[in-house]
Design a protein around this motif. Structure first.
Motif, PDB file in Angstrom:
ATOM      1  N   UNK A 349      43.703  25.378  25.533  1.00 26.55           N
ATOM      2  CA  UNK A 349      43.131  24.991  24.242  1.00 26.55           C
ATOM      3  C   UNK A 349      42.436  23.626  24.320  1.00 26.55           C
ATOM      4  N   UNK A 350      42.314  23.097  25.545  1.00 27.92           N
ATOM      5  CA  UNK A 350      41.564  21.869  25.738  1.00 27.92           C
ATOM      6  C   UNK A 350      42.303  20.591  25.376  1.00 27.92           C
ATOM      7  N   UNK A 351      43.634  20.637  25.294  1.00 27.87           N
ATOM      8  CA  UNK A 351      44.404  19.454  24.921  1.00 27.87           C
ATOM      9  C   UNK A 351      44.988  18.778  26.155  1.00 27.87           C
ATOM     10  N   UNK A 356      48.809  15.103  29.415  1.00 24.70           N
ATOM     11  CA  UNK A 356      49.083  13.822  30.063  1.00 24.70           C
ATOM     12  C   UNK A 356      50.274  13.120  29.414  1.00 24.70           C
ATOM     13  N   UNK A 357      50.347  13.139  28.104  1.00 22.04           N
ATOM     14  CA  UNK A 357      51.476  12.493  27.415  1.00 22.04           C
ATOM     15  C   UNK A 357      52.804  13.123  27.832  1.00 22.04           C
ATOM     16  N   UNK A 358      52.814  14.440  27.943  1.00 21.55           N
ATOM     17  CA  UNK A 358      54.041  15.123  28.370  1.00 21.55           C
ATOM     18  C   UNK A 358      54.457  14.698  29.772  1.00 21.55           C
ATOM     19  N   UNK A 359      53.473  14.597  30.661  1.00 21.23           N
ATOM     20  CA  UNK A 359      53.795  14.206  32.038  1.00 21.23           C
ATOM     21  C   UNK A 359      54.365  12.789  32.084  1.00 21.23           C
ATOM     22  N   UNK A 403      54.856  24.361  19.502  1.00 18.58           N
ATOM     23  CA  UNK A 403      55.306  24.759  18.169  1.00 18.58           C
ATOM     24  C   UNK A 403      54.162  24.596  17.178  1.00 18.58           C
ATOM     25  N   UNK A 404      53.375  23.533  17.358  1.00 20.79           N
ATOM     26  CA  UNK A 404      52.233  23.283  16.481  1.00 20.79           C
ATOM     27  C   UNK A 404      50.980  23.985  16.966  1.00 20.79           C
ATOM     28  N   UNK A 405      50.741  23.963  18.279  1.00 21.35           N
ATOM     29  CA  UNK A 405      49.497  24.527  18.820  1.00 21.35           C
ATOM     30  C   UNK A 405      49.472  26.056  18.765  1.00 21.35           C
ATOM     31  N   UNK A 406      50.623  26.698  19.054  1.00 19.43           N
ATOM     32  CA  UNK A 406      50.661  28.161  19.137  1.00 19.43           C
ATOM     33  C   UNK A 406      51.659  28.808  18.183  1.00 19.43           C
ATOM     34  N   UNK A 407      52.400  27.987  17.448  1.00 22.45           N
ATOM     35  CA  UNK A 407      53.515  28.501  16.644  1.00 22.45           C
ATOM     36  C   UNK A 407      54.544  29.196  17.547  1.00 22.45           C
TER      37      UNK A 407
END
Length: 494
Positions: A349-351, A356-359, A403-407
């Motif tokens: 989805x191009x995020x 990067x924040x997760x890593x 949860x927000x991006x794909x439910x």
């Protein structure tokens, strides 16, 4: 061709490529393990970390951006090709001149210097074929990768074994890896029609880099993190200790590479094609977690249960200290289906900013746990345990944004993951306890114990899955039948 058919066909070819490549590599590694010492594998593991880190710059970020970009053309591919080639040359020079300092850091092991300088030649070789790989992945032409990989790994393996038999030690491992990289370049050049044009667009590069730099940073963090244990063990303990850890990691990693990596390499381009349809994105992500968990988890559990007889049969008694490392790594890799599916969905989805924040978050607490393990345990086994502690935590962190991006949040993902997990644990415990009973009562030879336990484990796992009406098993059977029917129909039409 429908998206589902394209995904299944691509997945089969990708899986065959990994099976063929890793199968041959596995056999070669077994032969080399019997001919070489654990110290040889420990030293090559140190060098491989530095080459792998440098290779991340060459083959990560921009390549993924090419796959993700909707309208990538030849100018995009050529731009990335020349930038990767130039970067590879610069990085190789950096490795060449830093080799003496690396050798000095690792207890003045001077034999590392020429090994680093020769094995570093994999960087420009990797740059030559990295864009072809992106082209193949974007167009889902994974059949070509099958011929490329198998065609390179067999002669490279033969070269490595012959060199080891001639007694040249660590250089047999260098010869194997370098010849494999060279043959891949040659085969890809003749089998993939794409050729770079003499063109470079700074504007295109900036556009791709705006997406790819975050993935590059993520890949650097990820690669450094997953190799730091090799660096720490190599520094604090003997090369033999690192060799045991390295070989212990090899068996579960082989399974992950063959199955999970095959699924994920097909998943990213598939998800990217429906990146604007969140309902289909979630459906594909759910299917990926269910399918990969159902296939990977029983293999991890079975491998952990049979680690000792497997090591005796394949590697020999001198490698028995690798057994606990195999078992620890099996637990760590069991959570990869959740990790990689969530990250692929975020990329699709191009995020890449979220990626990067997760890593950064995962590596921060992971390095903290590693530091505590080094201080508290002061042993290679304790250092390996730190990875097993961080693996479940990473599942939650990776799942959180989706949860927000794909439910598709963590709780729902656990509902898809845990049935296969619990069934695999039950199967693994059964064959482990049964194996101990058979060994004590009947004194079975290790190879017989492996065969009996594997057959019992497979029958038990799939039998219980059928009795308990596992949806994933029914889906796999149905999909295989559909693919077989369409293949037969296509053959008849020819």
């Amino acid at each position: 061709m429908s998206l589902k058919t394209s995904v299944i066909t691509s997945l089969i070819w990708k899986f065959l490529e990994r099976i063929g490549t890793q199968g041959v590599s596995f056999i070669v590694a077994i032969v080399l393990a019997r001919l070489l010492s654990p110290a040889d594998f420990g030293l090559i593991a140190i060098v491989t970390v530095f080459v792998t880190m440098a290779n991340v710059f060459v083959q990560s970020g921009l390549n993924t951006a090419l796959i993700q970009k909707k309208n990538a053309d030849n100018l995009d591919f050529s731009t990335v090709f020349f930038s990767c080639l130039a970067l590879a040359a610069v990085l190789y020079m950096g490795l060449f001149f830093s080799a003496p300092f690396i050798a000095e850091f690792y207890n003045n092991q001077s034999e590392l210097v020429p090994v680093i300088r020769v094995l570093g030649l994999m960087l420009p070789l990797g740059a030559l074929n990295s864009i072809q790989e992106a082209y193949v992945a974007r167009n889902m032409m994974f059949k070509k990768l099958f011929y490329r990989s198998v065609g390179a790994v067999i002669p490279a393996g033969i070269i490595g074994v012959v060199c080891a038999y001639l007694g040249i030690g660590i250089w047999s491992l260098v010869a194997q890896q370098l010849s494999n990289a060279f043959l891949i370049c040659v085969i890809m050049w003749f089998t993939v029609k794409w050729r770079p044009s003499l063109a470079f667009s700074f504007e295109r590069w900036k556009g791709l880099f705006s997406f790819g730099w975050k993935l590059l940073c993520s890949s650097l963090l990820d690669t450094f993190y997953y190799n730091i244990r090799d660096l720490v063990i190599g520094k604090l303990f003997t090369p033999a200790d690192l060799g045991f850890y390295n070989r212990g990691d090899q068996f579960p990693k082989l399974i992950i590479t063959n199955i999970n990596a095959s699924i994920q390499s097909v998943l990213l381009p598939s998800l990217s094609t429906v990146q604007d349809d969140r309902v289909r994105l979630k459906a594909l992500a759910r299917r990926s977690i269910k399918t990969s968990s159902f296939l990977i988890l029983p293999m991890m559990a079975g491998l952990a249960a049979l680690a000792q007889p497997l090591t005796l049969v394949l590697l020999g008694e001198k490698w028995l200290p690798a057994v606990p490392f195999i078992q620890i790594c099996c637990f760590s890799y069991a959570f990869w289906p959740i990790h990689t599916t969530n990250l692929s969905a975020i990329n699709a989805v191009g995020r890449s900013d979220v990626f990067l924040k997760l890593e950064i978050i995962k590596k921060s607490y992971g390095l903290t746990i590693l530091a505590i393990a080094v201080y508290a345990f002061r042993s290679p086994l304790g250092i390996a345990m730190s990875a097993a502690i961080t693996a479940p935590l990473g599942s939650f962190v990776n799942a959180y944004p989706n949860k927000k991006l794909l439910d598709y949040g963590f709780a729902e993902q656990m509902k898809d993951f845990l049935p296969s997990f619990f069934l695999s644990v039950a199967m693994g415990a059964t064959i482990y306890l049964g194996g101990n009973f058979l060994t004590e009562r009947l004194n079975l030879a290790p190879i017989l114990l492996m065969v009996v336990s594997a057959v019992v484990g497979i029958l038990l796992y799939f039998g219980l899955a059928k009795v308990l009406h596992f949806e994933c098993l029914d889906y796999l059977i149905k999909t295989i039948k559909e693919w077989k029917f369409k293949s037969n129909k296509a053959d008849l039409e020819k």
